[in-house]
Design an enzyme around this catalytic site. Structure first.
Site, PDB file in Angstrom:
ATOM      1  N   LYS A   1       5.331   9.223 -13.935  1.00 50.61           N
ATOM      2  CA  LYS A   1       4.107   8.612 -13.392  1.00 50.61           C
ATOM      3  C   LYS A   1       2.956   8.723 -14.393  1.00 50.61           C
ATOM      4  O   LYS A   1       2.235   7.765 -14.639  1.00 50.61           O
ATOM      5  CB  LYS A   1       3.745   9.294 -12.055  1.00 50.61           C
ATOM      6  CG  LYS A   1       2.481   8.809 -11.420  1.00 50.61           C
ATOM      7  CD  LYS A   1       2.538   7.337 -11.055  1.00 50.61           C
ATOM      8  CE  LYS A   1       1.168   6.805 -10.663  1.00 50.61           C
ATOM      9  NZ  LYS A   1       1.134   5.342 -10.623  1.00 50.61           N
TER      10      LYS A   1
ATOM     11  N   LYS B   1      -8.827  10.658 -12.726  1.00 50.77           N
ATOM     12  CA  LYS B   1      -8.064  11.869 -12.380  1.00 50.77           C
ATOM     13  C   LYS B   1      -6.736  11.888 -13.141  1.00 50.77           C
ATOM     14  O   LYS B   1      -6.364  12.895 -13.743  1.00 50.77           O
ATOM     15  CB  LYS B   1      -7.838  11.856 -10.852  1.00 50.77           C
ATOM     16  CG  LYS B   1      -6.573  12.515 -10.339  1.00 50.77           C
ATOM     17  CD  LYS B   1      -6.331  12.199  -8.864  1.00 50.77           C
ATOM     18  CE  LYS B   1      -5.542  10.953  -8.571  1.00 50.77           C
ATOM     19  NZ  LYS B   1      -4.126  10.953  -8.634  1.00 50.77           N
TER      20      LYS B   1
HETATM   21  P1  NAP Z   1      -7.143   6.651  -1.284  1.00 52.38           P
HETATM   22  O1  NAP Z   1      -7.212   5.307  -0.648  1.00 52.38           O
HETATM   23  O2  NAP Z   1      -8.371   7.211  -1.899  1.00 52.38           O
HETATM   24  O3  NAP Z   1      -6.567   7.682  -0.196  1.00 52.38           O
HETATM   25  C1  NAP Z   1      -6.566   9.057  -0.459  1.00 52.38           C
HETATM   26  C2  NAP Z   1      -5.901   9.788   0.687  1.00 52.38           C
HETATM   27  O4  NAP Z   1      -5.961  11.211   0.429  1.00 52.38           O
HETATM   28  C3  NAP Z   1      -6.578   9.578   2.037  1.00 52.38           C
HETATM   29  O5  NAP Z   1      -5.605   9.595   3.052  1.00 52.38           O
HETATM   30  C4  NAP Z   1      -7.498  10.793   2.119  1.00 52.38           C
HETATM   31  O6  NAP Z   1      -7.890  11.131   3.425  1.00 52.38           O
HETATM   32  C5  NAP Z   1      -6.584  11.851   1.556  1.00 52.38           C
HETATM   33  N1  NAP Z   1      -7.317  13.044   1.111  1.00 52.38           N
HETATM   34  C6  NAP Z   1      -8.160  13.156   0.048  1.00 52.38           C
HETATM   35  N2  NAP Z   1      -8.651  14.400  -0.049  1.00 52.38           N
HETATM   36  C7  NAP Z   1      -8.106  15.092   0.980  1.00 52.38           C
HETATM   37  C8  NAP Z   1      -8.214  16.464   1.417  1.00 52.38           C
HETATM   38  N3  NAP Z   1      -8.979  17.345   0.762  1.00 52.38           N
HETATM   39  N4  NAP Z   1      -7.508  16.828   2.517  1.00 52.38           N
HETATM   40  C9  NAP Z   1      -6.733  15.935   3.163  1.00 52.38           C
HETATM   41  N5  NAP Z   1      -6.581  14.649   2.815  1.00 52.38           N
HETATM   42  C10 NAP Z   1      -7.263  14.237   1.724  1.00 52.38           C
HETATM   43  O7  NAP Z   1      -6.048   6.696  -2.439  1.00 52.38           O
HETATM   44  P2  NAP Z   1      -4.752   5.793  -2.705  1.00 52.38           P
HETATM   45  O8  NAP Z   1      -5.131   4.671  -3.612  1.00 52.38           O
HETATM   46  O9  NAP Z   1      -4.055   5.521  -1.430  1.00 52.38           O
HETATM   47  O10 NAP Z   1      -3.913   6.813  -3.609  1.00 52.38           O
HETATM   48  C11 NAP Z   1      -3.135   7.863  -3.055  1.00 52.38           C
HETATM   49  C12 NAP Z   1      -2.312   8.458  -4.193  1.00 52.38           C
HETATM   50  O11 NAP Z   1      -1.497   7.432  -4.757  1.00 52.38           O
HETATM   51  C13 NAP Z   1      -3.137   9.010  -5.361  1.00 52.38           C
HETATM   52  O12 NAP Z   1      -2.467  10.114  -5.915  1.00 52.38           O
HETATM   53  C14 NAP Z   1      -3.138   7.846  -6.347  1.00 52.38           C
HETATM   54  O13 NAP Z   1      -3.375   8.276  -7.684  1.00 52.38           O
HETATM   55  C15 NAP Z   1      -1.740   7.307  -6.148  1.00 52.38           C
HETATM   56  N6  NAP Z   1      -1.504   5.906  -6.492  1.00 52.38           N
HETATM   57  C16 NAP Z   1      -2.428   4.949  -6.154  1.00 52.38           C
HETATM   58  C17 NAP Z   1      -2.178   3.635  -6.492  1.00 52.38           C
HETATM   59  C18 NAP Z   1      -3.158   2.541  -6.171  1.00 52.38           C
HETATM   60  O14 NAP Z   1      -3.031   1.465  -6.764  1.00 52.38           O
HETATM   61  N7  NAP Z   1      -4.099   2.722  -5.256  1.00 52.38           N
HETATM   62  C19 NAP Z   1      -0.998   3.284  -7.153  1.00 52.38           C
HETATM   63  C20 NAP Z   1      -0.053   4.276  -7.440  1.00 52.38           C
HETATM   64  C21 NAP Z   1      -0.335   5.596  -7.104  1.00 52.38           C
HETATM   65  P3  NAP Z   1      -9.233  10.454   4.052  1.00 52.38           P
HETATM   66  O15 NAP Z   1      -8.805   9.078   4.502  1.00 52.38           O
HETATM   67  O16 NAP Z   1      -9.618  11.355   5.145  1.00 52.38           O
HETATM   68  O17 NAP Z   1     -10.258  10.403   2.938  1.00 52.38           O
END
Ligand code: NAP
Length: 293
Positions: free
Chosen positions: A172, A240
């Site tokens: 990743k 990050k």
């Molecule tokens: P996101 O929309 O920002 O969602 C983040 C999630 O993490 C939410 O459910 C959030 O809860 C939770 N969270 C954050 N801090 C927390 C804490 N202290 N305790 C409990 N829950 C917490 O992010 P995303 O885009 O879905 O990405 C999620 C992961 O996938 C990340 O590692 C990212 O790098 C990876 N990723 C993302 C993509 C992309 O294109 N978006 C692609 C591949 C991989 P709340 O809703 O309560 O804030």
């Protein structure tokens, strides 16, 4: 009988992935720190759990898709954390993007609980997540990963086996190194040409018509044209990951000069309060710096 699945984290990616698991017929329990984000999934038939412990008690396979190590630690080890119900009968799959070192340490911490642990971050963004077309980069016991194929198939087009636990996270970070550098390269190119009198549309036409074109550039062209960056992959998450990449580079001794430069650029974006926009907003950062550097 399909296993009962518990899904922790309903952000941009998690909500789409959980929805596809539900559509594939798996009984689904969900938890999100901000419970209101579960709305659509509950209407579609998922069950909301009040805390990660309750979710892990109900589920046989527990999946996490959250920001990074701090969020994961909170969900696993926090008060009413999932680890309280982890046992040899269950499987835990982390699909969040985290440093390889963290994944290996987590594996060591989980081992005494007996739970099978799979490291399975994904390549692909919001649309592939919605379409169930992610690439799943799996590390861990290969037989266990093969047995989970129907669950992975609900979320992704392909599972790519990367090696022992931790190697999914290495893959990743490897892929996101290219992603960050390519996006910053496109933005720098557009800004440079435009600052020297070219139309962005003409620059895009040249890039997309020739051998420099790529799926990424095609996907981001609209954001570049409109200078509007609704988040698919938030800039704060790319920042990050670049930090994780550089930490891993120091540990392994791999030189990463481009990643260092690109991380600085993305950090400006976070400082300018654009962290919640798509990481293609790196173009906005460069435009903001025009004439100042
Ligand atoms: P996101 O929309 O920002 O969602 C983040 C999630 O993490 C939410 O459910 C959030 O809860 C939770 N969270 C954050 N801090 C927390 C804490 N202290 N305790 C409990 N829950 C917490 O992010 P995303 O885009 O879905 O990405 C999620 C992961 O996938 C990340 O590692 C990212 O790098 C990876 N990723 C993302 C993509 C992309 O294109 N978006 C692609 C591949 C991989 P709340 O809703 O309560 O804030």
């Amino acid at each position: 009988m399909p296993p009962r699945v518990g899904f922790l984290g309903l952000g941009i990616m998690g909500s789409a992935m959980a929805n596809n698991i539900l559509k594939a017929g798996f009984p689904l329990h969900v938890y999100n720190r901000t419970a209101s984000k579960a709305g659509g999934l509950l209407t579609a038939g998922a069950t909301l759990t009040p805390h990660p412990l309750a979710l892990a008690q109900d589920a046989e396979v527990i999946i996490a898709m959250v920001t990074g190590p701090e969020a994961l630690d909170e969900l696993i080890w926090g008060e009413q954390g999932a680890a309280g119900a982890f046992s040899a009968e269950k499987t835990f799959i982390n699909m969040s993007s985290v440093p390889p070192r963290y994944t290996r340490e987590l594996a060591a911490e989980l081992a005494p609980l007996g739970i099978a642990f799979i490291d399975a971050p994904v390549s692909g963004t919001k649309k592939p997540a919605e379409d169930g077309k992610l690439l799943i980069l799996a590390g861990g016991d290969q037989e266990k990963i093969a047995a989970l194929e129907p669950l992975f198939a609900a979320m992704g087009q392909k599972v790519i086996y990367c090696g022992e636990v931790g190697q999914g996270s290495v893959m990743k970070m490897t892929i996101n190194l290219l992603l960050g550098v390519m996006m910053a390269g496109l933005a720098e190119t557009i800004n440079f040409g435009q600052k020297n009198g070219l139309e962005p549309e003409t620059i895009l036409e040249v890039i997309l018509s020739g051998s420099l074109s790529s799926g990424l550039f095609q996907m981001k062209a609209e954001m570049v044209r409109d200078m509007a960056f609704p988040p698919n992959f938030p800039l704060k998450h790319m920042t990050k990951d670049l930090k994780f990449i550089i930490d891993t580079a120091y540990e392994s001794g791999a030189p990463t000069p481009a990643a260092h430069a690109v991380l600085q650029l993305f950090r400006y974006g976070v400082a300018f309060q654009w962290g919640d926009e798509d990481f293609a907003a790196v173009l906005k950062i460069l435009k903001h710096l025009n004439g100042r550097t």
